[in-house]
Design a protein around this motif. Structure first.
Motif, mmCIF file in Angstrom:
data_model
loop_
_atom_site.group_PDB
_atom_site.id
_atom_site.type_symbol
_atom_site.label_atom_id
_atom_site.label_comp_id
_atom_site.label_asym_id
_atom_site.label_seq_id
_atom_site.Cartn_x
_atom_site.Cartn_y
_atom_site.Cartn_z
ATOM 1 N N HIS A 150 -14.773 8.230 3.914
ATOM 2 C CA HIS A 150 -14.699 9.688 3.987
ATOM 3 C C HIS A 150 -13.376 10.160 4.584
ATOM 4 O O HIS A 150 -12.891 11.243 4.246
ATOM 5 C CB HIS A 150 -15.889 10.269 4.763
ATOM 6 N N ARG A 151 -12.756 9.333 5.436
ATOM 7 C CA ARG A 151 -11.428 9.690 5.938
ATOM 8 C C ARG A 151 -10.371 9.450 4.857
ATOM 9 O O ARG A 151 -9.403 10.206 4.735
ATOM 10 C CB ARG A 151 -11.078 8.866 7.180
ATOM 11 N N ARG A 152 -10.546 8.404 4.063
ATOM 12 C CA ARG A 152 -9.623 8.177 2.950
ATOM 13 C C ARG A 152 -9.683 9.350 1.972
ATOM 14 O O ARG A 152 -8.656 9.820 1.478
ATOM 15 C CB ARG A 152 -9.973 6.873 2.236
ATOM 16 N N GLU A 153 -10.904 9.804 1.691
ATOM 17 C CA GLU A 153 -11.061 10.930 0.774
ATOM 18 C C GLU A 153 -10.399 12.184 1.322
ATOM 19 O O GLU A 153 -9.754 12.942 0.568
ATOM 20 C CB GLU A 153 -12.544 11.186 0.508
ATOM 21 N N ALA A 154 -10.529 12.407 2.630
ATOM 22 C CA ALA A 154 -9.904 13.589 3.226
ATOM 23 C C ALA A 154 -8.390 13.555 3.046
ATOM 24 O O ALA A 154 -7.763 14.571 2.717
ATOM 25 C CB ALA A 154 -10.262 13.668 4.707
ATOM 26 N N ALA A 155 -7.791 12.378 3.234
ATOM 27 C CA ALA A 155 -6.344 12.259 3.066
ATOM 28 C C ALA A 155 -5.941 12.462 1.610
ATOM 29 O O ALA A 155 -4.912 13.094 1.321
ATOM 30 C CB ALA A 155 -5.873 10.892 3.574
ATOM 31 N N ILE A 156 -6.743 11.944 0.681
ATOM 32 C CA ILE A 156 -6.435 12.111 -0.747
ATOM 33 C C ILE A 156 -6.484 13.585 -1.138
ATOM 34 O O ILE A 156 -5.593 14.093 -1.839
ATOM 35 C CB ILE A 156 -7.410 11.287 -1.608
#
Length: 529
Positions: A71-77
């Motif tokens: 979910h943190r990776r998605e936020a950065a994307i």
């Protein structure tokens, strides 16, 4: 040959822990029609082209291979796409064992998760990928491949290179990473947590203490003993904030959650092994802890630093944990560090309940161990079990006589645990330290997890040594607690296969203590007792 039609989607598979400035430049150029595929054919994009980010290992977190949660990776994307004026679609792909169908799995996942709207079709999709083996899988499915870092003559840093700079403490990672990644890492403290995870000397790349553990049997054994261990510990548990370190699948906390007198307590499970932490979260989703909704789980290694602020925990429990810290964390000094950390987070008057295996009193005493020779085969020499197929290890061990299994254990324990294991032979008898005799007998039946168990040392501390260790950390020992002998093990495991004798006289000896239930209390502050 006619020119390929413009593509409406760019499939970008990867773990995407770190997004880079180079990736932004590359995607801008790709969308603008400035790049070609691996066959040298220019790639034209439609005006509404979307970048479909297939985030692999999306259900895998807290490990060196996947230190950043999905979910943190998605936020950065999402932040990256907004900054770069790109249409982005993010789809999580579950972690799977290596397979030559990984590209097919990813394509089907994207199609399913987007309801078919962004189903990747080779006719209108290119794949952005620089991993040759992965690119080959997509090419076999008919997709055109546009290399990312591999396609640049400047040999730019790949995302994992940037992550390694971060772990090494090199500030250059901030210049190479895209501002979207930097912002998310700063906001959620991901740089420090990633350093801790990737520098952990205890936990492996897959988030476990050992790669040889067979978790199904391990979980079954732990859960079958949960009620017995909880019954031992329950009289000492104080309400408030209750923390179970090394909670495995949360079996103890499920019992605590069901206790009416603990309904106002906050329950925390701390687990380092990813496989077990994931099972805790799965069980919580299924309602196992519904009786107390204030039940939480944290994936952490308590040896890496405090998990809770000072003097905020009323009860800490550790069940079948401390021998693993001893074995994988660095010996007795690691146990001393654990005791210090527990003492620091315990409120005055709070309690630490530790239940685990322990060594026998007078463990250096020389004893004679007479083992059965008629209950299986006895090869001329031990074998290298690691060279056998994993499925063959347990059947091989179960076909050995107890005496032959001892020889196998002596070899494997010395090699895996890295501790001395001195043995003299007298005919079929073996003469050795009492602690070493019990080290073997405590593991003799663990054939399902043998290659894992031989890493672990059970008998380094006896009951008195445990009491002294927690006292040095600032605790007082409840006089009702201490070492004890598991008579079920004596009757069903030890006695049927072994005789414990005095080394000099051959007289039978009493079976020693096998476990410890240690209740350690932090003294009340003066005037508050």
């Amino acid at each position: 040959m006619p020119e390929p039609a413009p593509v409406s989607s760019i499939l970008f598979p990867g773990r995407h822990h770190v997004l880079t400035r180079f990736q932004a430049e590359h995607l801008r150029a790709l969308v603008a029609g400035e790049l070609a595929d691996t066959d040298g054919v220019a790639v034209a994009c439609t005006g509404d082209v979307a970048v479909v980010w297939a985030v692999t290992s999306a259900n895998h977190r807290g490990t060196r291979r996947n230190p950043v949660p999905a979910h943190r990776r998605e936020a950065a994307i999402e932040r990256f796409c907004l900054a770069e004026d790109l249409t982005g679609v993010v789809v999580g792909v579950v972690d799977v064992a290596p397979t030559d169908r990984f590209a097919e799995l990813t394509v089907k996942t994207v199609a399913h998760e987007t309801g078919g709207r962004w189903a990747p079709d080779p006719a209108d999709t290119v794949v952005a990928c620089s991993t040759a083996s992965v690119a080959a899988m997509y090419r076999a499915l008919g997709y055109r491949i546009v290399p990312v870092e591999d396609g640049s003559p400047d040999d730019p840093a790949r995302p994992w290179d940037v992550l390694e700079l971060l772990v090494a403490g090199d500030p250059a990672w901030r210049e190479l990473a895209h501002p979207a990644t930097v912002a998310v890492f700063d906001r959620y403290g991901l740089a420090e947590s990633t350093r801790v995870i990737c520098s952990d000397p205890v936990v492996g790349s897959e988030g476990g203490l050992t790669a040889t553990r067979e978790y199904r049997s391990y979980i079954a054994a732990f859960e079958s003993a949960a009620q017995r261990k909880w019954d031992q510990a329950r009289p000492y548990v104080q309400p408030g904030r209750i923390v179970d370190i090394g909670c495995a699948t949360g079996a103890m906390l499920e019992l605590a959650a069901a206790e009416p007198t603990l309904h106002e307590s906050d329950l925390f499970g701390i687990e380092v092994a990813r496989h077990l932490f994931d099972e805790c979260e799965h069980r919580r989703a299924q309602g196992a802890f519904a009786a107390n909704p204030n039940t939480f789980f944290v994936q952490a290694n308590v040896l890496n630093g405090p998990v809770f602020p000072p003097s905020t925990v009323d009860t800490t429990t550790t069940f079948a944990l401390t021998h693993e810290i001893l074995s994988y964390g660095g010996g007795v000094p690691a146990l001393e560090e654990l005791a210090a950390n527990v003492a620091a987070h315990t409120v005055p008057g709070g309690v630490w309940v530790n239940s685990d295996v322990c060594g026998p009193a007078d463990g250096d005493r020389r004893v004679r161990l007479r083992l059965r020779t008629d209950d299986g085969d006895r090869p001329a020499a031990p074998v290298d079990l690691a060279a056998l197929p994993a499925a063959d290890v347990a059947p091989y061990l179960e076909g050995l006589s107890t005496r032959a299994r001892f020889d196998q254990f002596a070899q494997d324990f010395r090699r895996a645990a890295g501790v001395p294991f001195g043995v003299d032979t007298d005919g079929d008898d073996v003469v050795l330290r009492l602690a070493d005799a019990m080290e073997f007998l405590s593991k003799v039946s663990y054939t399902d997890n043998w290659l894992s168990e031989v890493h672990e040392q059970f008998c380094a501390l006896d009951g008195d040594a445990w009491a002294q260790l927690v006292q040095r950390a600032g605790f007082e020992v409840d006089p009702r607690s201490g070492a004890w002998r598991n008579d079920w093990l004596v009757e069903h495991v030890f006695a049927p296969i072994a005789h414990l004798l005095d080394a000099a006289t051959g007289e039978p000896l009493e079976w020693p203590d096998t476990h410890v239930l240690l209740v350690a209390r932090k003294p009340e502050l003066p005037g508050l007792g």
